[in-house]
Design a protein around this motif. Structure first.
Motif, PDB file in Angstrom:
ATOM      1  N   LEU A   8       0.803  -1.216   0.000  1.00 23.75           N
ATOM      2  CA  LEU A   8       0.000   0.000   0.000  1.00 23.75           C
ATOM      3  C   LEU A   8       0.836   1.266   0.000  1.00 23.75           C
ATOM      4  CD1 LEU A   8      -2.450  -1.144   2.789  1.00 23.75           C
ATOM      5  CD2 LEU A   8      -2.658  -1.471   0.330  1.00 23.75           C
ATOM      6  N   SER A   9       0.263   2.290  -0.555  1.00 21.48           N
ATOM      7  CA  SER A   9       0.826   3.628  -0.454  1.00 21.48           C
ATOM      8  C   SER A   9      -0.340   4.596  -0.438  1.00 21.48           C
ATOM      9  CB  SER A   9       1.736   3.919  -1.650  1.00 21.48           C
ATOM     10  OG  SER A   9       2.147   5.264  -1.641  1.00 21.48           O
ATOM     11  N   LEU A  10      -0.504   5.339   0.646  1.00 26.51           N
ATOM     12  CA  LEU A  10      -1.619   6.256   0.748  1.00 26.51           C
ATOM     13  C   LEU A  10      -1.242   7.592   0.146  1.00 26.51           C
ATOM     14  CD1 LEU A  10      -3.090   5.636   4.260  1.00 26.51           C
ATOM     15  CD2 LEU A  10      -3.369   4.387   2.151  1.00 26.51           C
ATOM     16  N   SER A  11      -2.243   8.229  -0.463  1.00 24.64           N
ATOM     17  CA  SER A  11      -1.980   9.561  -0.962  1.00 24.64           C
ATOM     18  C   SER A  11      -3.223  10.391  -0.817  1.00 24.64           C
ATOM     19  CB  SER A  11      -1.500   9.500  -2.397  1.00 24.64           C
ATOM     20  OG  SER A  11      -2.470   8.905  -3.220  1.00 24.64           O
ATOM     21  N   ARG A  12      -3.889  10.611  -1.902  1.00 27.49           N
ATOM     22  CA  ARG A  12      -5.039  11.481  -1.961  1.00 27.49           C
ATOM     23  C   ARG A  12      -4.769  12.716  -1.112  1.00 27.49           C
ATOM     24  NH1 ARG A  12     -11.383   9.923  -1.343  1.00 27.49           N
ATOM     25  NH2 ARG A  12     -11.803  10.398  -3.477  1.00 27.49           N
ATOM     26  N   ARG A  13      -4.068  13.625  -1.690  1.00 23.25           N
ATOM     27  CA  ARG A  13      -3.525  14.755  -0.954  1.00 23.25           C
ATOM     28  C   ARG A  13      -4.568  15.412  -0.045  1.00 23.25           C
ATOM     29  NH1 ARG A  13       0.818  18.204  -2.345  1.00 23.25           N
ATOM     30  NH2 ARG A  13       0.947  17.165  -4.365  1.00 23.25           N
ATOM     31  N   GLN A  14      -5.743  15.636  -0.589  1.00 19.60           N
ATOM     32  CA  GLN A  14      -6.755  16.315   0.207  1.00 19.60           C
ATOM     33  C   GLN A  14      -7.170  15.477   1.407  1.00 19.60           C
ATOM     34  OE1 GLN A  14     -10.323  17.271  -1.927  1.00 19.60           O
ATOM     35  NE2 GLN A  14     -11.229  18.420  -0.231  1.00 19.60           N
ATOM     36  N   SER A  45       3.376   9.497   0.025  1.00 24.95           N
ATOM     37  CA  SER A  45       3.462  10.930  -0.175  1.00 24.95           C
ATOM     38  C   SER A  45       2.388  11.382  -1.145  1.00 24.95           C
ATOM     39  CB  SER A  45       4.844  11.282  -0.738  1.00 24.95           C
ATOM     40  OG  SER A  45       5.054  10.595  -1.951  1.00 24.95           O
ATOM     41  N   PRO A  46       2.036  12.670  -1.110  1.00 25.19           N
ATOM     42  CA  PRO A  46       1.040  13.181  -2.051  1.00 25.19           C
ATOM     43  C   PRO A  46       1.444  12.879  -3.488  1.00 25.19           C
ATOM     44  CG  PRO A  46       1.509  14.788  -0.350  1.00 25.19           C
ATOM     45  CD  PRO A  46       2.508  13.679  -0.176  1.00 25.19           C
ATOM     46  N   GLY A  47       0.451  12.588  -4.299  1.00 26.39           N
ATOM     47  CA  GLY A  47       0.722  12.257  -5.687  1.00 26.39           C
ATOM     48  C   GLY A  47       0.629  10.771  -5.947  1.00 26.39           C
ATOM     49  N   HIS A  48       0.802   9.960  -4.889  1.00 29.34           N
ATOM     50  CA  HIS A  48       0.620   8.517  -5.041  1.00 29.34           C
ATOM     51  C   HIS A  48      -0.852   8.195  -4.844  1.00 29.34           C
ATOM     52  CE1 HIS A  48       5.023   8.023  -3.540  1.00 29.34           C
ATOM     53  NE2 HIS A  48       4.956   8.465  -4.779  1.00 29.34           N
ATOM     54  N   ARG A  49      -1.288   7.136  -5.453  1.00 30.73           N
ATOM     55  CA  ARG A  49      -2.679   6.769  -5.282  1.00 30.73           C
ATOM     56  C   ARG A  49      -2.802   5.261  -5.195  1.00 30.73           C
ATOM     57  NH1 ARG A  49      -4.422   5.418 -10.432  1.00 30.73           N
ATOM     58  NH2 ARG A  49      -3.160   6.212 -12.150  1.00 30.73           N
ATOM     59  N   LEU A  50      -3.883   4.842  -4.586  1.00 33.00           N
ATOM     60  CA  LEU A  50      -4.130   3.430  -4.394  1.00 33.00           C
ATOM     61  C   LEU A  50      -4.894   2.849  -5.571  1.00 33.00           C
ATOM     62  CD1 LEU A  50      -5.089   3.506  -0.631  1.00 33.00           C
ATOM     63  CD2 LEU A  50      -2.992   2.623  -1.596  1.00 33.00           C
ATOM     64  N   THR A  51      -5.237   1.585  -5.459  1.00 32.93           N
ATOM     65  CA  THR A  51      -5.983   0.925  -6.512  1.00 32.93           C
ATOM     66  C   THR A  51      -7.411   1.447  -6.549  1.00 32.93           C
ATOM     67  OG1 THR A  51      -6.874  -0.827  -5.124  1.00 32.93           O
ATOM     68  CG2 THR A  51      -4.631  -1.126  -5.950  1.00 32.93           C
ATOM     69  N   PRO A  52      -8.164   1.165  -7.596  1.00 37.12           N
ATOM     70  CA  PRO A  52      -9.572   1.582  -7.654  1.00 37.12           C
ATOM     71  C   PRO A  52     -10.422   0.956  -6.554  1.00 37.12           C
ATOM     72  CG  PRO A  52      -8.769   0.989  -9.830  1.00 37.12           C
ATOM     73  CD  PRO A  52      -7.717   0.573  -8.859  1.00 37.12           C
ATOM     74  N   ARG A  53      -9.884  -0.071  -5.889  1.00 36.50           N
ATOM     75  CA  ARG A  53     -10.623  -0.720  -4.821  1.00 36.50           C
ATOM     76  C   ARG A  53     -10.372  -0.063  -3.465  1.00 36.50           C
ATOM     77  NH1 ARG A  53     -12.586  -6.106  -5.714  1.00 36.50           N
ATOM     78  NH2 ARG A  53     -12.460  -6.646  -7.915  1.00 36.50           N
ATOM     79  N   THR A  54      -9.920   1.169  -3.449  1.00 37.50           N
ATOM     80  CA  THR A  54      -9.712   1.897  -2.201  1.00 37.50           C
ATOM     81  C   THR A  54     -10.880   2.827  -1.934  1.00 37.50           C
ATOM     82  OG1 THR A  54      -7.313   1.858  -2.507  1.00 37.50           O
ATOM     83  CG2 THR A  54      -8.189   3.482  -0.973  1.00 37.50           C
ATOM     84  N   LEU A  55     -11.394   2.778  -0.713  1.00 43.20           N
ATOM     85  CA  LEU A  55     -12.464   3.664  -0.282  1.00 43.20           C
ATOM     86  C   LEU A  55     -11.989   4.460   0.921  1.00 43.20           C
ATOM     87  CD1 LEU A  55     -15.466   1.165  -0.502  1.00 43.20           C
ATOM     88  CD2 LEU A  55     -14.843   2.934  -2.163  1.00 43.20           C
ATOM     89  N   TYR A  56     -12.254   5.758   0.890  1.00 47.09           N
ATOM     90  CA  TYR A  56     -11.839   6.650   1.971  1.00 47.09           C
ATOM     91  C   TYR A  56     -13.038   6.973   2.852  1.00 47.09           C
ATOM     92  CZ  TYR A  56      -7.533   7.262  -0.686  1.00 47.09           C
ATOM     93  OH  TYR A  56      -6.350   7.036  -1.345  1.00 47.09           O
ATOM     94  N   VAL A  57     -12.828   6.860   4.171  1.00 44.08           N
ATOM     95  CA  VAL A  57     -13.896   7.095   5.141  1.00 44.08           C
ATOM     96  C   VAL A  57     -13.535   8.302   5.991  1.00 44.08           C
ATOM     97  CG1 VAL A  57     -15.303   6.076   6.968  1.00 44.08           C
ATOM     98  CG2 VAL A  57     -14.286   4.603   5.209  1.00 44.08           C
ATOM     99  N   ASP A  58     -14.435   9.261   6.051  1.00 44.32           N
ATOM    100  CA  ASP A  58     -14.216  10.467   6.860  1.00 44.32           C
ATOM    101  C   ASP A  58     -15.560  10.928   7.400  1.00 44.32           C
ATOM    102  OD1 ASP A  58     -13.769  13.071   7.876  1.00 44.32           O
ATOM    103  OD2 ASP A  58     -12.076  13.362   6.527  1.00 44.32           O
ATOM    104  N   ALA A  59     -15.706  10.935   8.717  1.00 43.88           N
ATOM    105  CA  ALA A  59     -16.980  11.314   9.338  1.00 43.88           C
ATOM    106  C   ALA A  59     -17.392  12.738   8.993  1.00 43.88           C
ATOM    107  CB  ALA A  59     -16.887  11.144  10.855  1.00 43.88           C
ATOM    108  N   ARG A  60     -16.428  13.567   8.575  1.00 45.71           N
ATOM    109  CA  ARG A  60     -16.726  14.965   8.261  1.00 45.71           C
ATOM    110  C   ARG A  60     -17.043  15.192   6.793  1.00 45.71           C
ATOM    111  NH1 ARG A  60     -11.128  16.727  10.710  1.00 45.71           N
ATOM    112  NH2 ARG A  60     -10.704  14.826   9.539  1.00 45.71           N
ATOM    113  N   GLY A  61     -17.025  14.122   6.007  1.00 44.69           N
ATOM    114  CA  GLY A  61     -17.452  14.244   4.619  1.00 44.69           C
ATOM    115  C   GLY A  61     -16.361  14.440   3.604  1.00 44.69           C
ATOM    116  N   ALA A  62     -15.094  14.329   4.003  1.00 42.74           N
ATOM    117  CA  ALA A  62     -14.003  14.545   3.050  1.00 42.74           C
ATOM    118  C   ALA A  62     -13.632  13.287   2.276  1.00 42.74           C
ATOM    119  CB  ALA A  62     -12.766  15.076   3.791  1.00 42.74           C
ATOM    120  N   GLY A  63     -14.282  12.168   2.557  1.00 42.31           N
ATOM    121  CA  GLY A  63     -13.954  10.924   1.875  1.00 42.31           C
ATOM    122  C   GLY A  63     -15.093  10.434   0.998  1.00 42.31           C
ATOM    123  N   ASP A  64     -15.050   9.163   0.665  1.00 45.73           N
ATOM    124  CA  ASP A  64     -16.114   8.556  -0.130  1.00 45.73           C
ATOM    125  C   ASP A  64     -17.343   8.232   0.711  1.00 45.73           C
ATOM    126  OD1 ASP A  64     -14.501   8.357  -2.560  1.00 45.73           O
ATOM    127  OD2 ASP A  64     -13.376   6.813  -1.472  1.00 45.73           O
TER     128      ASP A  64
END
Length: 379
Positions: A8-14, A45-64
């Motif tokens: 894995l490598s996490l990114s999604r800068r935002q 680091s920012p600029g890297h991204r995961l596979t299409p099977r990655t889902l982001y969870v954020d209680a404040r609404g910043a994820g999927d």
């Protein structure tokens, strides 16, 4: 042998940027700073991204998704990765057996900052009036799939006896894990009675679980179940109770090893500390449930330091006199600390060096070698 989990490598800068806020804490039994599991570095680091099977969870609404259960429900198929932003996710989560190879990652460096918690107990009435939840139903998180991995998360059940004197079913599970090849790194498990349920989906099904650099706390049977579970370099902490006047306050381990799992619990290179007075806790008692009277509970604790909270004179006791602990498979090897002193030899079975060679993580896990690897590079 490879664990079969993605590198894995996490990114999604935002998303990553949203995970640097103030820490959030769950309000039960937090471990002191020195007792925290070792943390781990940035997941990329920012600029890297995961596979299409990655889902982001954020209680404040910043994820999927804003809840973990919503992300689990959206993960159709195997191999999904859920990245959880820092926060407290107050919900119950159930992961189906079809979600094989799923991985959960806490986006923060500290597992204290990403908490999945709820407050059901075995005796809690269900909202539909159909009865109570029972021990299994009380779990905050229930994991059924094979090949599950988690890192950097807290699983908690903050139900308290003092808040519910009318409830007698006080078991309150933080995590129930049933799948084979389930691994947890740098995770915390918080609760009181029955905190961590290391189980299998059926009596005839093998289920191996691995816990590395994890922290578990509770009071009664707070690590229990019929699975084969290895606890490597973990910290177990027994809590003080205000509802009891004297010892014993409770029991750390309650294995109920089933026939399909020829080996039970192995605790190695770990430590057991306590907030309770000296000798107020038993190390273990065997659980032979009415649903499986053929169970032969097995626990080996080796190379582990035990504080004075453990009763060194009589560390084991019975859950039922019909199944005395002396007839089960309890043993120790090369432990240390005030709670590990062998004062009555008959009360503390010890392995010889030759016997201890058969009780290692590799032997218990067989052809599975759990690992969590990060991949560098983008795409």
């Amino acid at each position: 042998m490879s664990s079969g989990h993605p590198q894995l490598s996490l990114s999604r800068r935002q998303f990553v940027a949203s995970g640097v806020g103030a820490a959030l804490a769950v309000g039960i039994g937090a471990a002191p700073a020195h007792a925290r599991p070792r943390t781990f570095g940035s997941y990329g680091s920012p600029g890297h991204r995961l596979t299409p099977r990655t889902l982001y969870v954020d209680a404040r609404g910043a994820g999927d998704h804003t809840t973990v259960q919503a992300a689990v429900s959206a993960a159709a198929g195997d191999g999904y990765i859920l990245v959880l932003a820092p926060g407290v996710y107050r919900e119950t989560v159930s992961v189906p057996a079809t979600a094989t190879g799923m991985t959960w990652i806490g986006a923060a460096r500290d597992p204290r900052r990403t908490v999945v918690v709820y407050d059901n107990a075995a005796g809690t009435p269900k909202p539909d009036g159909s009865g109570t939840y029972g021990t299994t139903g009380s779990a905050t998180v229930t994991l059924r799939p094979d090949g599950f991995t988690a890192r950097g998360l807290t699983f908690a059940n903050d139900w308290l006896r003092a808040d519910h004197p009318e409830i007698t079913g006080t078991q309150a599970v933080a995590l129930k894990v049933m799948g084979d090849r389930s691994a947890f790194f740098d995770c915390r498990f918080l609760g009181h009675q029955d905190t961590l349920y290391a189980d299998s989906p059926a009596l005839a099904t093998l289920a191996r679980q691995y816990f590395r650099d994890c922290y578990v706390e509770g009071d009664v049977d707070f690590v229990f179940g019929r699975g084969t579970a290895v606890f490597d370099d973990c910290h177990f902490r027994t809590l003080t109770r205000t509802d009891l006047a004297g010892a014993p306050y409770g029991f750390v381990f309650a294995p109920s090893t089933a026939g399909a799992n020829p080996r039970g619990f192995l605790v190695t290179r770990s430590r057991i500390t306590s907030t309770a007075p000296a000798a107020y806790y038993k190390l273990a008692r065997p659980w032979v449930p009415s649903s499986d009277t053929t169970a032969r509970p097995m626990l080996v604790v080796r190379d582990t330091r035990m504080s004075s909270g453990i009763d060194a004179v009589a560390p084991y006791t019975n859950m039922s006199d019909a199944y005395p602990w002396q007839g089960q498979r309890f043993a120790e090897y090369r432990n240390s600390g005030a709670g590990a002193v062998v004062s009555v030899a008959a009360n503390r079975p010890q392995l010889s060096p030759a016997e201890a060679a058969a009780h290692t993580p590799g032997i218990y896990l067989g052809d599975w070698r759990p690992a969590f690897r990060l991949r560098s590079g983008g795409g």
